[in-house]
Design an enzyme around this catalytic site. Structure first.
Site, PDB file in Angstrom:
ATOM      1  N   ASP A  58      -7.194   1.384   8.354  1.00 30.34           N
ATOM      2  CA  ASP A  58      -5.996   1.857   8.036  1.00 30.34           C
ATOM      3  C   ASP A  58      -5.662   3.318   8.783  1.00 30.34           C
ATOM      4  O   ASP A  58      -5.307   4.182   7.911  1.00 30.34           O
ATOM      5  CB  ASP A  58      -5.461   1.935   6.503  1.00 30.34           C
ATOM      6  CG  ASP A  58      -4.110   2.095   6.047  1.00 30.34           C
ATOM      7  OD1 ASP A  58      -3.292   2.244   7.146  1.00 30.34           O
ATOM      8  OD2 ASP A  58      -3.919   2.501   5.132  1.00 30.34           O
ATOM      9  N   GLU A 111       0.892  -1.057   0.014  1.00 29.55           N
ATOM     10  CA  GLU A 111      -0.063   0.021   0.046  1.00 29.55           C
ATOM     11  C   GLU A 111       0.882   1.303  -0.060  1.00 29.55           C
ATOM     12  O   GLU A 111       0.604   2.110  -0.704  1.00 29.55           O
ATOM     13  CB  GLU A 111      -0.734  -0.147   1.400  1.00 29.55           C
ATOM     14  CG  GLU A 111      -1.920   1.076   1.328  1.00 29.55           C
ATOM     15  CD  GLU A 111      -1.465   2.373   1.974  1.00 29.55           C
ATOM     16  OE1 GLU A 111      -1.985   3.431   1.941  1.00 29.55           O
ATOM     17  OE2 GLU A 111      -0.248   2.412   2.593  1.00 29.55           O
TER      18      GLU A 111
END
Length: 491
Positions: free
Chosen positions: A369, A341
């Site tokens: 997140d 990511e």
């Protein structure tokens, strides 16, 4: 009236009247269609009691803290493309199996490798100082021997764009944009992402930015940056907030400030990592699923505890709690731990490519997140017929201190591409007032984790995932939801 309930009513009346024989069905069916529905479909009282039980017991009985301790101790920093990246994949696959998920697999994700080799920054004049510096992800190296030049200070990326090239040419650009609150992250991080190319177009030799962080620690924050194809490539680095303050004080004295910047990095070759996926299979509609997860990679400065080991532990802990207590909902619950990511949402895009044919199968998507929590607000993005169930989810989560948001939600970085493709989405917004103190720094370590905060987040995800997967109505993923969003936006 919900189409499924209308069809069920028609089938029941048809069956009854067929048994009576000789009765014309058409008028009666039309009359049945005209009868108002009792209301939108909702979870039953028994299901609501189960959800409340999950909330109360998951708050103290989930294993998220232990999962995160395992990841940060047994693997640690997990820079994409490193040897530790593959150790993290092996850890995740083994952990999912040990936690008893019904199905565990991995899917390949490819990307180029970037490596940090060395970094050094010093003030040469007027007052010599060694600075705390870190190269930004994907930065090229400085020339051999480094770059020695005066700095030119700009307040933001936009200020750099408006600056006369003559003031920048032959100098090191210093973007002094301070992150004061988490809500401004996107605006401030734009200087990190795009500043190097903008500076290079104006003839700068290198870029230095004030760290994109809310802390006052002498620890620089790294993060990915990007080069535009139409600009020269110059080295880019971040200095700690106290060192940025030091440069400002020097500049305020009216004298030129000269830096020595030496960055060595390497880029090359393609690496194969994996999205690691585990599933708690549904009891009635196992091919439809609620999607939760986090990203498995981290930067290399700390051990990735809050970013995003916490998200991995929260969502894995939620699935494990439901499995351990045999709370198997109608639909499946799928946990995805995404690859890479940090350097461009690469795992999220790979998941979309591999599963773009099944968008309508995604009941709901939500990624963790934003650190350890606690979860403070629930926001949704579903079709109107599902809002009654969303209200029920909110009702249960209120007991965890979770407030209600509107029907406008983003599911998280890796899942954003799924939302654009039509996936119904939720955001479990977390308290983030201290998140950017640690984000992308050497201070992102397990000792910063508060077990109570992490477990509240895990309990919230367990409630959300079970109720969404158990819902008597689907949340509308597909083209119809995309159109519904356009209508909402227009309205």
């Amino acid at each position: 009236m919900d189409q499924q309930h209308q069809a069920g009513r028609r089938r029941a009346i048809t069956g009854l009247l067929t048994m009576l024989g000789g009765v014309s069905l058409s008028p009666l069916l039309k009359a049945a269609d005209a009868i108002p529905a009792a209301g939108p479909a909702r979870l039953s009282e028994a299901e609501m009691q189960t959800a409340a039980w999950i909330r109360e017991h998951a708050l103290s009985d989930n294993r998220s803290y232990e999962i995160l301790e395992s990841l940060t101790t047994e693997v640690g920093a997990r820079l994409a493309g490193s040897e530790a990246d593959l150790r993290a994949v092996a850890w995740a696959e083994a952990k999912m199996r040990a936690l008893g998920l019904d199905k565990v697999w991995k899917e390949p994700v490819q990307y180029p490798v970037w490596q940090r080799l060395s970094e050094l920054a010093s003030v040469i004049s007027p007052y010599p100082h060694r600075l705390q510096v870190t190269a930004l992800g994907h930065s090229v190296s400085t020339p051999e021997g480094g770059v020695q030049a005066d700095i030119v200070r700009v307040a933001s990326l936009q200020d750099l764009k408006n600056t006369d090239p003559a003031k920048v040419h032959g100098k090191i650009v210093f973007i002094d944009h301070k992150l004061k609150k988490s809500a401004d992250y996107g605006e401030v991080a734009a200087g990190r992402s795009r500043g190097a190319s903008e500076a290079a177009r104006k003839g700068a030799l290198a870029l230095v930015i004030r760290s994109v962080g809310t802390d006052s620690h002498r620890l620089p924050h790294t993060g990915v940056m990007h080069y535009d194809d139409d600009a020269p490539r110059i080295a880019a680095a971040a200095i700690s907030n106290p060192d940025a303050d030091l440069l400002v004080r020097m500049l305020d004295r009216g004298e030129p400030v000269r830096l020595d910047l030496r960055i060595q990095t390497a880029m090359g070759g393609h690496f194969t990592s994996y999205n690691v996926i585990g599933e708690l299979r549904g009891s009635e509609q196992p091919d439809d699923y609620v999607l939760i997860g986090g990203h498995l990679d981290s930067w290399d400065l700390g051990t990735g505890a809050v970013d995003d080991g916490a998200g991995c532990a929260i969502t894995l802990g939620a699935a494990e709690f439901l499995r351990r207590h045999q709370l198997r909902p109608r639909r499946s619950i799928r946990v995805v731990l995404y690859a890479n990511e940090e350097q461009g949402l690469i795992g999220g895009r790979a998941y979309h490519t591999a599963h773009r044919h099944e968008i309508s199968r995604i009941q709901a998507a939500s990624e963790a997140d934003s650190g350890q929590g606690p979860v403070k607000m629930l926001r949704s993005d579903v079709r109107p017929a599902a809002l009654a169930v969303v209200g029920q989810i909110q009702q249960v989560l209120t007991g965890l201190g979770v407030n209600a948001g509107g029907n406008q939600a983003h599911p998280g970085p890796d899942m954003g591409v799924l939302r654009e493709a039509g996936a119904a989405s939720f955001s479990l917004d977390m308290q983030a007032d201290d998140y950017f103190d640690l984000h992308h720094t050497a201070d992102d370590t397990f000792d910063k984790i508060d077990p109570a905060r992490l477990r509240q987040s895990c309990a919230a995800f367990a409630v959300f995932a079970w109720m969404a997967a158990q819902s008597p109505v689907d949340f509308g993923s597909g083209d119809a939801l995309i159109q519904s969003r356009k209508t909402r936006t227009a309205g």
